[in-house]
Design a protein around this motif. Structure first.
Motif, mmCIF file in Angstrom:
data_model
loop_
_atom_site.group_PDB
_atom_site.id
_atom_site.type_symbol
_atom_site.label_atom_id
_atom_site.label_comp_id
_atom_site.label_asym_id
_atom_site.label_seq_id
_atom_site.Cartn_x
_atom_site.Cartn_y
_atom_site.Cartn_z
ATOM 1 N N SER A 228 0.851 -1.190 0.000
ATOM 2 C CA SER A 228 0.000 0.000 0.000
ATOM 3 C C SER A 228 0.878 1.227 0.000
ATOM 4 O O SER A 228 2.004 1.206 0.521
ATOM 5 N N VAL A 229 0.370 2.308 -0.563
ATOM 6 C CA VAL A 229 1.090 3.585 -0.492
ATOM 7 C C VAL A 229 1.343 3.977 0.956
ATOM 8 O O VAL A 229 2.337 4.636 1.277
ATOM 9 N N VAL A 230 0.469 3.540 1.853
ATOM 10 C CA VAL A 230 0.621 3.849 3.275
ATOM 11 C C VAL A 230 1.890 3.220 3.843
ATOM 12 O O VAL A 230 2.474 3.720 4.805
ATOM 13 N N GLY A 231 2.344 2.127 3.227
ATOM 14 C CA GLY A 231 3.575 1.505 3.683
ATOM 15 C C GLY A 231 4.793 2.372 3.468
ATOM 16 O O GLY A 231 5.814 2.215 4.149
ATOM 17 N N ALA B 220 -5.321 14.794 -2.057
ATOM 18 C CA ALA B 220 -3.860 14.749 -2.135
ATOM 19 C C ALA B 220 -3.351 13.956 -3.330
ATOM 20 O O ALA B 220 -2.138 13.888 -3.553
ATOM 21 N N VAL B 221 -4.250 13.367 -4.113
ATOM 22 C CA VAL B 221 -3.857 12.540 -5.250
ATOM 23 C C VAL B 221 -3.729 13.416 -6.497
ATOM 24 O O VAL B 221 -4.699 14.053 -6.904
ATOM 25 N N PRO B 222 -2.543 13.491 -7.114
ATOM 26 C CA PRO B 222 -2.388 14.335 -8.298
ATOM 27 C C PRO B 222 -3.401 14.044 -9.408
ATOM 28 O O PRO B 222 -3.836 14.963 -10.094
ATOM 29 N N LEU B 223 -3.782 12.781 -9.583
ATOM 30 C CA LEU B 223 -4.774 12.467 -10.612
ATOM 31 C C LEU B 223 -6.204 12.728 -10.146
ATOM 32 O O LEU B 223 -7.148 12.550 -10.910
ATOM 33 N N ALA B 224 -6.350 13.142 -8.891
ATOM 34 C CA ALA B 224 -7.633 13.631 -8.351
ATOM 35 C C ALA B 224 -8.760 12.607 -8.431
ATOM 36 O O ALA B 224 -9.918 12.965 -8.615
ATOM 37 N N ASP C 296 -0.896 4.549 -7.573
ATOM 38 C CA ASP C 296 -1.477 5.419 -6.549
ATOM 39 C C ASP C 296 -1.832 6.813 -7.049
ATOM 40 O O ASP C 296 -2.030 7.729 -6.255
ATOM 41 N N GLY C 297 -1.880 6.984 -8.374
ATOM 42 C CA GLY C 297 -2.248 8.292 -8.910
ATOM 43 C C GLY C 297 -1.243 9.389 -8.616
ATOM 44 O O GLY C 297 -1.550 10.568 -8.717
ATOM 45 N N GLY C 298 -0.022 8.990 -8.221
ATOM 46 C CA GLY C 298 1.012 9.963 -7.896
ATOM 47 C C GLY C 298 1.091 10.340 -6.439
ATOM 48 O O GLY C 298 1.935 11.149 -6.049
ATOM 49 N N LEU C 299 0.230 9.751 -5.610
ATOM 50 C CA LEU C 299 0.186 10.131 -4.191
ATOM 51 C C LEU C 299 1.508 9.926 -3.479
ATOM 52 O O LEU C 299 1.941 10.744 -2.685
ATOM 53 N N GLY C 300 2.193 8.828 -3.786
ATOM 54 C CA GLY C 300 3.421 8.521 -3.063
ATOM 55 C C GLY C 300 4.695 8.810 -3.823
ATOM 56 O O GLY C 300 5.755 8.297 -3.446
#
Length: 240
Positions: A133-136, A198-202, A233-237
């Motif tokens: 996960s991006v959370v990792g 917060a996701v660049p791809l919104a 992750d749409g660029g989030l991480g």
């Protein structure tokens, strides 16, 4: 879906819904023979389902034996996708909540990977994909247990990539960001806006977009990729 007699044997843990089910559909569409484990919700018709508690080594071994017997051969592609959350702030998080999440998300991946690797080593071939996960990578307040378990998969996978690589076994990690699931479908518009802000791809990903990357990592075009962490992750991480 008709069962192929020539496709690879694919096992997806936690494959009865969400990302796991999307992966199952993708592999089946490509002609693979797909089995999924589940805990409470059986998979839809068309897949070989095995009820399995991935926190129990004996039940993991029994699930693999059932898959091997049903398809007449060992698991050639493993997608370790099953997982749980028990969110809470650190001072309110019980030791049991911390240990339970690590067991279900991280130690369970050790169990299923160890079982799958036996036949893969003998065959000198195999694909292992772990769902992180991006959370990792980013961390998240209230998810220290979940984040730790998902980060642990990265070190686990990279160690195995070095250990198993000489036998042509690849081990990779997929790290999704926010994904459209049954859980997120119940959220309000304001809550969804907060998640995607917060996701660049919104927007959130669809389960099929995660499944496409999993399928790629299991396919011939990814034969020279191992020890990688693929963000979806749409660029989030980005940057991690």
């Amino acid at each position: 879906m008709t069962e192929s007699t020539t496709g690879r044997v694919v096992l997806i843990t936690g494959g009865s819904r969400g990302i796991g089910l999307a992966c199952a559909h993708r592999f089946a569409a490509e002609g693979d023979r797909v089995a999924v484990t589940y805990n409470s919700s059986p998979p839809p018709d068309g897949f070989f389902g095995v009820k399995c508690d991935v926190t129990d080594t004996a039940k993991v071994d029994a699930a693999f034996a059932a898959v091997e017997e049903h398809f007449g051969g060992p698991v050639e592609v493993l997608v370790s996708n099953a997982g749980v959350t028990k969110d809470g702030l650190l001072l309110r998080m019980s030791e049991d909540d911390f240990a339970t999440v690590l067991d279900a998300n991280l130690t369970a991946s050790y169990r299923v990977t160890k079982r799958a690797a036996k036949a893969m080593l003998k065959a000198r071939s195999g694909r292992i994909i772990l769902m992180s996960s991006v959370v990792g990578m980013l961390g998240q307040a209230g998810q220290s247990n979940y984040s730790a378990s998902k980060a642990g998969l990265v070190g686990f996978a990279r160690s195995l990539a070095r250990e198993l690589g000489s036998r042509s076994i690849t081990v990779n990690v997929v790290a999704p960001g926010p994904v459209e699931t049954d859980m997120t479908a119940a959220l309000s518009d304001d809550q969804l806006a907060g998640i995607t802000a917060a996701v660049p791809l919104a927007r959130m990903a669809t389960p099929d977009e995660i499944a496409g990357v999993v399928s790629f990592l299991a396919g011939p075009d990814a034969a020279y990729i191992t020890g990688a962490v693929i963000p979806v992750d749409g660029g989030l991480g980005m940057g991690h």
